[in-house]
Design an enzyme around this catalytic site. Structure first.
Site, PDB file in Angstrom:
ATOM      1  N   GLU A 114       0.858  -1.185   0.000  1.00  0.00           N
ATOM      2  CA  GLU A 114       0.000   0.000   0.000  1.00  0.00           C
ATOM      3  C   GLU A 114       0.893   1.234   0.000  1.00  0.00           C
ATOM      4  OE1 GLU A 114      -1.173  -2.002   2.930  1.00  0.00           O
ATOM      5  OE2 GLU A 114      -2.869  -2.906   1.869  1.00  0.00           O
ATOM      6  N   TYR A 126       8.077   2.175  -7.433  1.00  0.00           N
ATOM      7  CA  TYR A 126       7.388   0.886  -7.550  1.00  0.00           C
ATOM      8  C   TYR A 126       6.980   0.618  -9.009  1.00  0.00           C
ATOM      9  CZ  TYR A 126       7.017   1.594  -2.481  1.00  0.00           C
ATOM     10  OH  TYR A 126       7.296   1.826  -1.162  1.00  0.00           O
TER      11      TYR A 126
HETATM   12  C1  LIG Z   1      10.362   6.512  -1.971  1.00  0.00           C
HETATM   13  C2  LIG Z   1      11.829   6.374  -1.527  1.00  0.00           C
HETATM   14  C3  LIG Z   1      11.959   5.093  -0.711  1.00  0.00           C
HETATM   15  C4  LIG Z   1      12.723   6.304  -2.765  1.00  0.00           C
HETATM   16  O1  LIG Z   1      14.042   6.002  -2.336  1.00  0.00           O
HETATM   17  P1  LIG Z   1      15.328   6.486  -3.173  1.00  0.00           P
HETATM   18  O2  LIG Z   1      16.526   5.821  -2.600  1.00  0.00           O
HETATM   19  O3  LIG Z   1      15.349   7.961  -3.253  1.00  0.00           O
HETATM   20  O4  LIG Z   1      14.986   5.891  -4.606  1.00  0.00           O
HETATM   21  P2  LIG Z   1      16.020   5.668  -5.809  1.00  0.00           P
HETATM   22  O5  LIG Z   1      17.105   6.676  -5.781  1.00  0.00           O
HETATM   23  O6  LIG Z   1      16.422   4.247  -5.819  1.00  0.00           O
HETATM   24  O7  LIG Z   1      15.074   6.008  -7.036  1.00  0.00           O
HETATM   25  C5  LIG Z   1      14.510   4.998  -7.842  1.00  0.00           C
HETATM   26  C6  LIG Z   1      13.435   5.598  -8.713  1.00  0.00           C
HETATM   27  O8  LIG Z   1      12.313   6.008  -7.923  1.00  0.00           O
HETATM   28  C7  LIG Z   1      11.746   7.171  -8.502  1.00  0.00           C
HETATM   29  N1  LIG Z   1      11.884   8.297  -7.556  1.00  0.00           N
HETATM   30  C8  LIG Z   1      12.569   8.318  -6.398  1.00  0.00           C
HETATM   31  N2  LIG Z   1      12.411   9.516  -5.803  1.00  0.00           N
HETATM   32  C9  LIG Z   1      11.618  10.245  -6.607  1.00  0.00           C
HETATM   33  C10 LIG Z   1      11.092  11.575  -6.527  1.00  0.00           C
HETATM   34  N3  LIG Z   1      11.368  12.385  -5.479  1.00  0.00           N
HETATM   35  N4  LIG Z   1      10.300  12.003  -7.517  1.00  0.00           N
HETATM   36  C11 LIG Z   1      10.008  11.222  -8.576  1.00  0.00           C
HETATM   37  N5  LIG Z   1      10.491   9.948  -8.728  1.00  0.00           N
HETATM   38  C12 LIG Z   1      11.281   9.481  -7.738  1.00  0.00           C
HETATM   39  C13 LIG Z   1      12.502   7.444  -9.789  1.00  0.00           C
HETATM   40  O9  LIG Z   1      11.864   6.689 -10.801  1.00  0.00           O
HETATM   41  C14 LIG Z   1      13.857   6.836  -9.450  1.00  0.00           C
HETATM   42  O10 LIG Z   1      14.612   6.486 -10.563  1.00  0.00           O
HETATM   43  P3  LIG Z   1      15.647   7.585 -11.189  1.00  0.00           P
HETATM   44  O11 LIG Z   1      16.476   8.087 -10.046  1.00  0.00           O
HETATM   45  O12 LIG Z   1      16.415   6.756 -12.159  1.00  0.00           O
HETATM   46  O13 LIG Z   1      14.788   8.650 -11.776  1.00  0.00           O
HETATM   47  C15 LIG Z   1      12.262   7.615  -0.679  1.00  0.00           C
HETATM   48  O14 LIG Z   1      11.908   8.789  -1.372  1.00  0.00           O
HETATM   49  C16 LIG Z   1      11.666   7.660   0.718  1.00  0.00           C
HETATM   50  O15 LIG Z   1      12.208   7.056   1.646  1.00  0.00           O
HETATM   51  N6  LIG Z   1      10.565   8.411   0.880  1.00  0.00           N
HETATM   52  C17 LIG Z   1       9.939   8.591   2.203  1.00  0.00           C
HETATM   53  C18 LIG Z   1       9.365   7.293   2.739  1.00  0.00           C
HETATM   54  C19 LIG Z   1       8.384   6.677   1.780  1.00  0.00           C
HETATM   55  O16 LIG Z   1       7.601   7.357   1.135  1.00  0.00           O
HETATM   56  N7  LIG Z   1       8.414   5.336   1.717  1.00  0.00           N
HETATM   57  C20 LIG Z   1       7.523   4.578   0.884  1.00  0.00           C
HETATM   58  C21 LIG Z   1       6.343   4.174   1.684  1.00  0.00           C
HETATM   59  S1  LIG Z   1       5.149   3.262   0.716  1.00  0.00           S
END
Ligand SMILES: CC(C)(COP(=O)(O)OP(=O)(O)OC[C@H]1O[C@@H](n2cnc3c(N)ncnc32)[C@H](O)[C@@H]1OP(=O)(O)O)[C@@H](O)C(=O)NCCC(=O)NCCS
Length: 178
Positions: A114, A126
């Site tokens: 979710e 995702y």
């Molecule tokens: C969502 C989250 C886990 C992503 O982690 P991350 O280490 O930054 O992700 P990655 O660097 O591996 O990014 C992978 C892909 O995700 C997407 N992505 C990540 N952050 C993004 C942003 N701020 N906006 C748009 N796309 C994003 C992109 O497709 C990215 O690929 P790219 O860098 O080649 O464009 C992080 O932003 C986070 O911890 N957020 C707060 C907690 C949260 O929302 N958890 C999920 C709960 S369901």
């Protein structure tokens, strides 16, 4: 973006919980309390939790974490977070690769989660792994009444998924560099 430091993903240990909780606190409006992780690590046979560690051995720091439950042939992602200072460096992708490996090792054919309807960053991550929106749970989050989207990979065993995981591993190797 290149990480530039060794990044490893391995099992969450009890000693990691304070750093994991700090990332939770920085990431979520209603973070899990530390004892919830401790209970999951010690008392839930269906659960697996992993952390991403950055840095050299001895000077490592937990920069992200994720968890999955296995229920019969379906796995469910329970939590997923990356430290704000470490986002957009591929940590989330590497955590997801490990969760997909674990789900497959545990015999799951389907993986669900979710996500907040307004969480575009997570949905984009995702989506890039083949998760599709399969439902919506109105007012699922009790802290502010936001809807949850249910996302799912319906068939983990597909050849397309194996190819995707292979490409992600290659990408991680390139990003970490020599
Ligand atoms: C969502 C989250 C886990 C992503 O982690 P991350 O280490 O930054 O992700 P990655 O660097 O591996 O990014 C992978 C892909 O995700 C997407 N992505 C990540 N952050 C993004 C942003 N701020 N906006 C748009 N796309 C994003 C992109 O497709 C990215 O690929 P790219 O860098 O080649 O464009 C992080 O932003 C986070 O911890 N957020 C707060 C907690 C949260 O929302 N958890 C999920 C709960 S369901």
């Amino acid at each position: 973006m290149a990480i530039g430091l060794p990044l490893t993903v391995d099992e969450m240990r009890m000693a990691d919980v304070p750093q994991v909780h700090e990332i939770e606190r920085l990431s979520f409006r209603t973070p899990w309390p530390s004892y919830a992780f401790e209970q999951e690590l010690t008392g839930n046979r269906l659960a697996r939790y992993v952390v991403a560690r950055a840095g050299i051995v001895g000077g490592e720091r937990v920069v992200g974490f994720a968890g999955v439950w296995l229920m019969v042939d379906e796995a469910h992602i329970t939590t997923f977070g990356v430290h704000p200072e470490w986002r957009r460096r591929g940590v989330g992708r590497q955590l997801m690769v490990r969760l997909l490996d674990l789900a497959q090792e545990m015999g799951a054919t389907r993986l669900t989660l979710e996500v907040r309807a307004g969480n575009a960053a997570a949905q984009s991550l995702y989506g890039s792994f083949g998760f599709e929106i399969v439902g919506r749970r109105p007012r699922y989050y009790t802290d502010d009444g936001e809807d949850a989207l249910v996302m799912s990979i319906p068939s983990l065993g597909d050849p397309a998924m194996r190819d995707l995981l292979r490409r992600e591993r290659e990408r991680a190797e390139v990003e970490e560099g020599p």
